[in-house]
Design an enzyme around this catalytic site. Structure first.
Site, PDB file in Angstrom:
ATOM      1  N   CYS A 143      -0.715   4.711  -8.174  1.00 45.53           N
ATOM      2  CA  CYS A 143      -0.536   3.894  -6.934  1.00 45.53           C
ATOM      3  C   CYS A 143       0.602   4.616  -6.072  1.00 45.53           C
ATOM      4  O   CYS A 143       1.230   5.371  -6.663  1.00 45.53           O
ATOM      5  CB  CYS A 143      -0.288   2.263  -7.097  1.00 45.53           C
ATOM      6  SG  CYS A 143      -0.332   1.354  -5.644  1.00 45.53           S
ATOM      7  N   CYS A 182       2.890   2.475  -4.326  1.00 39.06           N
ATOM      8  CA  CYS A 182       4.168   1.454  -3.978  1.00 39.06           C
ATOM      9  C   CYS A 182       5.382   1.749  -4.702  1.00 39.06           C
ATOM     10  O   CYS A 182       6.570   1.608  -4.059  1.00 39.06           O
ATOM     11  CB  CYS A 182       3.887   0.255  -4.286  1.00 39.06           C
ATOM     12  SG  CYS A 182       3.024  -0.269  -5.816  1.00 39.06           S
ATOM     13  N   CYS A 192       1.419   0.160  -0.919  1.00 39.60           N
ATOM     14  CA  CYS A 192       0.519   0.916  -1.941  1.00 39.60           C
ATOM     15  C   CYS A 192      -0.162   1.937  -1.259  1.00 39.60           C
ATOM     16  O   CYS A 192      -1.075   2.607  -1.833  1.00 39.60           O
ATOM     17  CB  CYS A 192      -0.509  -0.128  -2.526  1.00 39.60           C
ATOM     18  SG  CYS A 192       0.363  -1.250  -3.379  1.00 39.60           S
ATOM     19  N   LYS A 213      -7.552  -7.521  -8.191  1.00 39.75           N
ATOM     20  CA  LYS A 213      -6.285  -7.419  -8.200  1.00 39.75           C
ATOM     21  C   LYS A 213      -5.786  -8.268  -7.171  1.00 39.75           C
ATOM     22  O   LYS A 213      -6.135  -7.950  -5.861  1.00 39.75           O
ATOM     23  CB  LYS A 213      -5.342  -6.245  -7.999  1.00 39.75           C
ATOM     24  CG  LYS A 213      -3.942  -6.269  -8.199  1.00 39.75           C
ATOM     25  CD  LYS A 213      -3.275  -5.158  -7.928  1.00 39.75           C
ATOM     26  CE  LYS A 213      -1.727  -5.051  -8.039  1.00 39.75           C
ATOM     27  NZ  LYS A 213      -0.924  -3.883  -7.784  1.00 39.75           N
ATOM     28  N   ARG A 225       8.320  -6.339  -9.425  1.00 40.33           N
ATOM     29  CA  ARG A 225       8.750  -5.686  -8.290  1.00 40.33           C
ATOM     30  C   ARG A 225      10.276  -5.273  -8.508  1.00 40.33           C
ATOM     31  O   ARG A 225      10.906  -4.073  -8.115  1.00 40.33           O
ATOM     32  CB  ARG A 225       8.713  -6.262  -7.060  1.00 40.33           C
ATOM     33  CG  ARG A 225       7.261  -6.295  -6.653  1.00 40.33           C
ATOM     34  CD  ARG A 225       6.863  -6.901  -5.538  1.00 40.33           C
ATOM     35  NE  ARG A 225       5.331  -6.891  -5.468  1.00 40.33           N
ATOM     36  CZ  ARG A 225       4.731  -7.727  -4.675  1.00 40.33           C
ATOM     37  NH1 ARG A 225       5.209  -8.477  -3.859  1.00 40.33           N
ATOM     38  NH2 ARG A 225       3.111  -7.680  -4.645  1.00 40.33           N
ATOM     39  N   GLU A 246     -16.034  -6.664  -6.059  1.00 39.97           N
ATOM     40  CA  GLU A 246     -15.027  -5.303  -6.365  1.00 39.97           C
ATOM     41  C   GLU A 246     -15.379  -4.931  -7.732  1.00 39.97           C
ATOM     42  O   GLU A 246     -15.396  -3.606  -7.675  1.00 39.97           O
ATOM     43  CB  GLU A 246     -13.839  -6.028  -6.502  1.00 39.97           C
ATOM     44  CG  GLU A 246     -13.234  -6.374  -4.911  1.00 39.97           C
ATOM     45  CD  GLU A 246     -12.619  -5.338  -4.099  1.00 39.97           C
ATOM     46  OE1 GLU A 246     -12.826  -3.844  -4.651  1.00 39.97           O
ATOM     47  OE2 GLU A 246     -12.041  -5.439  -2.857  1.00 39.97           O
ATOM     48  N   LYS A 299      -6.152  -9.010 -12.609  1.00 42.51           N
ATOM     49  CA  LYS A 299      -4.739  -9.107 -12.403  1.00 42.51           C
ATOM     50  C   LYS A 299      -4.299  -9.969 -11.199  1.00 42.51           C
ATOM     51  O   LYS A 299      -4.734  -9.943 -10.205  1.00 42.51           O
ATOM     52  CB  LYS A 299      -4.150  -7.704 -12.402  1.00 42.51           C
ATOM     53  CG  LYS A 299      -2.509  -7.654 -12.252  1.00 42.51           C
ATOM     54  CD  LYS A 299      -2.026  -6.226 -11.933  1.00 42.51           C
ATOM     55  CE  LYS A 299      -0.493  -6.358 -12.041  1.00 42.51           C
ATOM     56  NZ  LYS A 299       0.107  -5.053 -11.688  1.00 42.51           N
ATOM     57  N   SER A 312       4.345  -9.824 -15.048  1.00 33.61           N
ATOM     58  CA  SER A 312       5.766 -10.036 -15.254  1.00 33.61           C
ATOM     59  C   SER A 312       6.029 -11.574 -14.938  1.00 33.61           C
ATOM     60  O   SER A 312       6.865 -12.155 -15.815  1.00 33.61           O
ATOM     61  CB  SER A 312       6.361  -9.243 -14.267  1.00 33.61           C
ATOM     62  OG  SER A 312       6.090  -9.464 -12.995  1.00 33.61           O
TER      63      SER A 312
HETATM   64 ZN    ZN Z   1       0.969  -0.458  -5.555  1.00 31.61          ZN
END
Ligand code: ZN
Length: 324
Positions: A120, A122, A130, A195, A205, A233, A248, A274
């Site tokens: 990714c 990000c 992202c 996601k 994050r 998806e 996710k 998380s």
């Molecule tokens: Zn990302």
């Protein structure tokens, strides 16, 4: 055919009986442990909202991987915290980039571990989105081209599996084509197919230093209210060449995991994210929950919902609990 002939309690009488008829058996073989790799040496900095989870330099990551392999966990997934960030996440493509270095070091240590890399932008962009930005919007196709290069770079470093988490359209096909053109046809793709745009990513994050500096991710991550869209998806990603798909977060999306499991014939992963981890840790630290008991219950629930693979920060603890 009812009571008193049938008494379901008969099969719950002893642990041997309960074990015999147990429908879901949680094992360490289906767990993946996420790791955050940062520049420097001998660094092991705990993430304040994720007790027991660390940002670690490459040398410390290798030691951690040794421990992970020792308890029987089959694989790790790596997230990188680069030295530099820019508008296009160019530090994610370097042969000597942070994730590439970690992959190579783990490979060199010759551990019996699958190495998965998160693909990714990000973590590598100065704006924290992202993908690349044009006129205030995340551009799909320009991002996909960079993601394919990033996946190639991870595969060249030695990754067994690349895991795109960006939610751009068409990235799985682009990554598959790029890997195949470069004779890396044995490198598998685990796509974050469904996601969701979730509040449960908060602690991550902090760990990955990847908060968007403006706006949010609603134009690419999925609306938490949708499940038919998740199936779409998943179908698209499999058609594009995904070897495995993932949902996710996991805990608020058990119904999505179940429907994805029923709708396809590739392995299904669930990311116990998380925020889910932080909730349990916080409650356990306050003495409000029995950590071992609720973690095993949560992961069993994910597996019962249909997850074949669970990515979880609890993996090392679970491996020890299951072995004891
Ligand atoms: Zn990302």
């Amino acid at each position: 055919m009812s009571f008193p002939t049938h008494r379901p309690r008969r099969l719950r009488r002893t642990e041997a009986l309960r074990g015999l008829v147990r429908e879901t058996r949680l094992t360490t073989a289906g767990l993946i442990y996420p790791l955050f790799v940062c520049p420097g040496e001998k660094i092991r900095q705990e993430v304040s909202s994720m007790p027991g989870v660390f940002q670690q330099s490459v040398d410390a990551i290798v030691e951690e991987c040794r421990e992970v392999a020792d308890v029987g966990i089959p694989g790790v997934i790596l997230f990188g915290l680069p030295e530099t960030k820019d508008a296009t996440g160019s530090s994610s493509l370097l042969a000597q980039g942070i994730v590439q270095k970690a992959v190579a070091a783990i490979r060199k240590a010759n551990l019996p571990l699958l190495v998965i890399t998160d693909v990714c932008l990000c973590e590598y962009t100065d704006h924290g989105h992202c993908g690349v930005i044009e006129n205030g919007e995340v551009r799909n196709d320009a991002t996909v081209a960079i993601l394919a290069e990033q996946a190639l770079s991870h595969a060249r470093a030695g990754a067994d599996i690349v895991a795109p988490s960006d939610m751009m359209d068409g990235r799985v096909a682009a990554i598959r084509a790029k890997l195949d053109e470069n004779k890396l046809e044995d490198v598998a793709i685990l796509s974050y197919a469904a996601k969701y745009c979730s509040g449960f990513y908060g602690p991550f994050r902090e760990a990955a230093q990847s908060s968007p500096q403006f706006g949010d991710r609603r134009s690419y991550q999925m609306d938490p209210a949708n499940v038919r869209e998740a199936l779409k998806e998943v179908a698209l990603d499999i058609a594009e060449g995904a070897d495995m798909v993932m949902v996710k977060p996991a805990l608020p999306y058990l119904d999505v995991i179940r429907q994805v499991r029923d709708s396809c014939n590739v392995p299904v992963g669930a990311y116990n994210v998380s925020g889910e981890y932080a909730m349990v840790k916080a409650a356990a630290r306050n003495g409000w929950l029995d950590e071992e008991r609720v973690v095993l219950e949560i992961l069993t629930g994910m597996q019962r919902a249909g997850a074949d693979i669970i990515l979880t920060y609890h993996a090392k603890d679970v491996a020890r609990w299951l072995a004891s």
